[in-house]
Design a protein around this motif. Structure first.
Motif, PDB file in Angstrom:
ATOM      1  N   THR A 148       0.825  -1.219   0.000  1.00 34.07           N
ATOM      2  CA  THR A 148       0.000   0.000   0.000  1.00 34.07           C
ATOM      3  C   THR A 148       0.856   1.265   0.000  1.00 34.07           C
ATOM      4  O   THR A 148       0.309   2.372   0.002  1.00 34.07           O
ATOM      5  N   TRP A 149       2.170   1.125   0.013  1.00 37.99           N
ATOM      6  CA  TRP A 149       3.058   2.288   0.040  1.00 37.99           C
ATOM      7  C   TRP A 149       3.308   2.744  -1.393  1.00 37.99           C
ATOM      8  O   TRP A 149       4.357   2.470  -1.990  1.00 37.99           O
ATOM      9  N   THR A 150       2.343   3.437  -1.944  1.00 35.59           N
ATOM     10  CA  THR A 150       2.379   3.837  -3.352  1.00 35.59           C
ATOM     11  C   THR A 150       2.249   5.353  -3.469  1.00 35.59           C
ATOM     12  O   THR A 150       1.647   6.013  -2.613  1.00 35.59           O
ATOM     13  N   PRO A 151       2.802   5.938  -4.548  1.00 34.29           N
ATOM     14  CA  PRO A 151       2.803   7.400  -4.703  1.00 34.29           C
ATOM     15  C   PRO A 151       1.422   8.026  -4.781  1.00 34.29           C
ATOM     16  O   PRO A 151       1.283   9.237  -4.543  1.00 34.29           O
ATOM     17  N   ASP A 152       0.399   7.244  -5.130  1.00 30.79           N
ATOM     18  CA  ASP A 152      -0.940   7.826  -5.237  1.00 30.79           C
ATOM     19  C   ASP A 152      -1.578   8.077  -3.870  1.00 30.79           C
ATOM     20  O   ASP A 152      -2.579   8.784  -3.773  1.00 30.79           O
ATOM     21  N   ARG A 153      -0.985   7.514  -2.813  1.00 30.06           N
ATOM     22  CA  ARG A 153      -1.504   7.728  -1.455  1.00 30.06           C
ATOM     23  C   ARG A 153      -0.722   8.882  -0.825  1.00 30.06           C
ATOM     24  O   ARG A 153       0.279   8.673  -0.141  1.00 30.06           O
ATOM     25  N   VAL A 154      -1.159  10.099  -1.069  1.00 33.14           N
ATOM     26  CA  VAL A 154      -0.444  11.306  -0.653  1.00 33.14           C
ATOM     27  C   VAL A 154      -1.033  11.830   0.653  1.00 33.14           C
ATOM     28  O   VAL A 154      -2.256  11.963   0.786  1.00 33.14           O
ATOM     29  N   ARG A 155      -0.142  12.133   1.615  1.00 39.63           N
ATOM     30  CA  ARG A 155      -0.553  12.801   2.852  1.00 39.63           C
ATOM     31  C   ARG A 155      -0.330  14.300   2.682  1.00 39.63           C
ATOM     32  O   ARG A 155       0.704  14.734   2.172  1.00 39.63           O
ATOM     33  N   ARG A 156      -1.292  15.089   3.109  1.00 36.76           N
ATOM     34  CA  ARG A 156      -1.183  16.548   3.041  1.00 36.76           C
ATOM     35  C   ARG A 156      -1.289  17.123   4.445  1.00 36.76           C
ATOM     36  O   ARG A 156      -2.187  16.758   5.208  1.00 36.76           O
ATOM     37  N   LEU A 157      -0.380  18.016   4.773  1.00 32.78           N
ATOM     38  CA  LEU A 157      -0.380  18.654   6.087  1.00 32.78           C
ATOM     39  C   LEU A 157       0.258  20.019   5.969  1.00 32.78           C
ATOM     40  O   LEU A 157       0.826  20.376   4.924  1.00 32.78           O
ATOM     41  N   ALA A 158       0.194  20.780   7.056  1.00 30.69           N
ATOM     42  CA  ALA A 158       0.803  22.107   7.095  1.00 30.69           C
ATOM     43  C   ALA A 158       1.960  22.097   8.080  1.00 30.69           C
ATOM     44  O   ALA A 158       1.893  21.454   9.131  1.00 30.69           O
ATOM     45  N   ASP A 159       3.043  22.816   7.745  1.00 32.14           N
ATOM     46  CA  ASP A 159       4.159  22.923   8.676  1.00 32.14           C
ATOM     47  C   ASP A 159       3.873  24.008   9.705  1.00 32.14           C
ATOM     48  O   ASP A 159       2.780  24.593   9.735  1.00 32.14           O
ATOM     49  N   ALA A 160       4.837  24.300  10.566  1.00 33.84           N
ATOM     50  CA  ALA A 160       4.630  25.255  11.659  1.00 33.84           C
ATOM     51  C   ALA A 160       4.315  26.658  11.160  1.00 33.84           C
ATOM     52  O   ALA A 160       3.697  27.458  11.874  1.00 33.84           O
ATOM     53  N   ASP A 161       4.708  26.967   9.927  1.00 37.56           N
ATOM     54  CA  ASP A 161       4.437  28.286   9.346  1.00 37.56           C
ATOM     55  C   ASP A 161       3.190  28.301   8.472  1.00 37.56           C
ATOM     56  O   ASP A 161       2.924  29.286   7.768  1.00 37.56           O
ATOM     57  N   GLY A 162       2.456  27.203   8.482  1.00 38.64           N
ATOM     58  CA  GLY A 162       1.219  27.136   7.714  1.00 38.64           C
ATOM     59  C   GLY A 162       1.400  26.783   6.245  1.00 38.64           C
ATOM     60  O   GLY A 162       0.435  26.803   5.481  1.00 38.64           O
ATOM     61  N   ARG A 163       2.616  26.443   5.845  1.00 34.58           N
ATOM     62  CA  ARG A 163       2.862  26.082   4.446  1.00 34.58           C
ATOM     63  C   ARG A 163       2.470  24.631   4.206  1.00 34.58           C
ATOM     64  O   ARG A 163       2.715  23.761   5.040  1.00 34.58           O
ATOM     65  N   GLN A 164       1.884  24.375   3.047  1.00 33.42           N
ATOM     66  CA  GLN A 164       1.408  23.037   2.730  1.00 33.42           C
ATOM     67  C   GLN A 164       2.569  22.106   2.357  1.00 33.42           C
ATOM     68  O   GLN A 164       3.520  22.503   1.672  1.00 33.42           O
ATOM     69  N   VAL A 165       2.463  20.882   2.834  1.00 27.50           N
ATOM     70  CA  VAL A 165       3.475  19.856   2.562  1.00 27.50           C
ATOM     71  C   VAL A 165       2.752  18.608   2.061  1.00 27.50           C
ATOM     72  O   VAL A 165       1.713  18.222   2.600  1.00 27.50           O
TER      73      VAL A 165
END
Length: 246
Positions: A148-165
């Motif tokens: 299940t560790w495939t590139p289509d399974r993307v996690r999205r989060l924000a860093d401490a400065d609010g920038r998207q990762v």
């Protein structure tokens, strides 16, 4: 060798967001709160021991971590825990007498060679008091989680400065024996180009784990396939092992 994702300050700062508190943490916290002295091997940012101190644990809590960037996060959040930079070879553990030694977050799977596993388990046995317990989990190889560790399974989060990762994983080829190599990629405004971290994990089954433990003078006291303490089956996601002096 410390993974780049653990050694880099900007990536280490994302660890807690990528690994939020869950059932496994509750499982370990119950064990920690009932033990007078605890050694957390590969403690990362120290989430478990920080939570134990916040919950009123007044005994000795020691976190051992080879990645300095992770310990920066731990020390900032909770200076009242003993944070030690290094691995099980950093100290001589005789007479430390810990009631409980844990390895959480699948850290045990980062021990790749037979001698590395044997040395770690021998050190753990030495660190434990005669009635102490060693508790750790590994992903069950029969469940083949890496598929299940495939590139289509993307996690999205924000860093401490609010920038998207954006974060994703990709397995490199097929497993080699009981080892799986994969990349973890971080992409976001904080970096000029994606940060790619390469890791290898070892997937040991129940029989292999019992063999290594026995060789170090430890024995399996209990083993579970999930955090609800269900049995280990081919479909179980985890092999959660409680070991003691043999």
């Amino acid at each position: 060798m410390v993974d780049h994702s653990y050694a880099d300050l900007s990536l280490a700062a994302l660890y807690d967001s990528l690994n939020p508190w869950g059932p496994g943490d509750d499982f370990y916290l119950d064990l920690v709160m009932s033990a007078g002295s605890v050694l957390d091997v590969g403690c990362g940012t120290g989430q478990l021991l920080r939570a134990a101190r916040a919950a009123g644990h007044g005994g000795r809590l020691t976190g051992l971590e080879p990645a300095a960037a992770m310990l920066v996060q731990a020390r900032r959040a909770e200076p009242g825990v003993e944070w030690v930079l290094g691995d099980l070879r950093t100290r001589r553990w005789e007479d430390h007498g810990f009631d409980l030694v844990v390895m959480t977050g699948h850290a045990f799977q980062e021990l790749l060679g037979d001698e590395e596993v044997r040395d770690a388990l021998t050190a753990v046995r030495t660190a434990l008091c005669p009635t102490g317990r060693f508790v750790f989990e590994t992903r069950n190889p029969a469940a083949r989680a890496w598929e299940t560790w495939t590139p289509d399974r993307v996690r999205r989060l924000a860093d401490a400065d609010g920038r998207q990762v954006r974060v994703w994983h990709e397995v490199e080829g097929s497993p080699v024996g009981d080892r799986v190599t994969f990349t973890e990629t971080y992409e976001g405004e904080a970096w000029a180009r994606p940060q790619v971290c390469r890791s290898t994990l070892r997937f040991l089954g129940p029989d292999a784990l019992s063999g290594f433990l026995g060789g170090a003078g430890l024995e399996v006291a209990e083993q579970y396939g999930d955090w609800a303490r269900g049995p280990v089956t081919p479909g179980s996601p985890e092999i959660i092992t409680v070991a003691r002096h043999g």
